[in-house]
Enzyme design. Structure first.
Site: not given
Length: 269
Positions: A175, A207, A209-212
């Site tokens: 990412k 933004t 928690g975008t990765g989770c």
């Protein structure tokens, strides 16, 4: 409801990341979410204020009872904060979920900067967990730790993804949101080649928690029988829609609208 996803990750009391975001994402995409909680965090949009670890034996027990009874069509890992936890999770996956697609999100640092992985656990993560994964979803700071060098552009992302695949990982979704610019480039690299996904950057501080959320959305897609590419495409669209609809809660990095796919009004019609 289709697709059983077992999520092995930490809890976020603020509801924006971790297990809470994972459950919301899987549910919003029509899957069934199950959990094995690895740690409790006292957390809000301003940062992580405390962490209580869960005994690795109990993490294994959570995984075992779910897998033995309900089963899983995909797994997702998030915060695995030290060597004993990584070892326990890897052993349980190898014992009870061999061959089940695994989306491994190598969580290392919270959005506010709090470390979520012990420095001495990076080697264990690379040696024990990542080779079990179907796809890993690092952001650039996480990838830099894993490959041991800075990543400053898309060419650097391609080189880093190749090195990550050399660890025994079939696929890498790297990412690129930490690079500067008005666009965001994510790079999916598999045995079949590399594909760039480029979108306009959404200007927002919400933004958290975008990765989770992205990793769990991919896991939901795999659990539902989508190809990896299709699961990634749908997951990215979902996350972008959730960012755009963020409710604006909190004074720091606020949560997404994980329910952007949900229409509660239909229950009244």
């Amino acid at each position: 409801m289709q697709g059983r996803v077992l999520i092995i990750a930490g809890s976020d009391s603020g509801g924006g990341a971790g297990i809470q975001a994972d459950i919301k994402a899987v549910t919003a995409l029509g899957g069934f979410a199950m959990t094995a909680i690895t740690a409790l965090t006292a957390q809000n949009t301003l940062g992580v204020h405390g962490v209580v670890a869960v005994d690795p034996a109990f993490i294994r027990q959570q995984m075992a009872v779910v897998l033995d009874d309900i089963g899983a069509d995909a797994l997702k890992t998030g915060m695995l904060h030290d060597v004993p936890v990584i070892e326990a999770v890897a052993e349980e996956i190898a014992l009870r979920a061999k061959g089940v697609p695994l989306v491994a999100d190598p969580v290392m640092v919270a959005k506010g900067g709090h470390p979520l992985l012990a420095p001495d656990a990076v080697g264990s993560l690379k040696a024990r967990l990542l080779p079990l994964a179907t796809v890993i979803t690092p952001n650039l700071p996480e990838a830099e730790v894993l490959v041991g060098r800075p990543i400053r552009d898309v060419a650097g992302m391609r080189a880093a993804a190749a090195d990550l695949r050399a660890l025994g990982v079939p696929a890498v979704l790297l990412k690129g949101g930490h690079l500067d610019g008005d666009t965001v480039t994510d790079l999916l690299v598999t045995e079949g080649g590399a594909e760039e996904f480029v979108d306009a950057r959404i200007a927002t501080r919400h933004t958290h928690g975008t990765g989770c959320t992205l990793a769990s959305a991919i896991a939901a897609g795999l659990a539902q029988g989508l190809s990896l590419r299709d699961a990634v495409v749908r997951a990215r669209r979902y996350v972008r829609a959730a960012i755009a609809a963020a409710p604006g809660y909190g004074g720091g990095h606020g949560p997404l609208d994980h329910g952007v796919t949900v229409d509660p009004g239909r229950m009244l019609r």
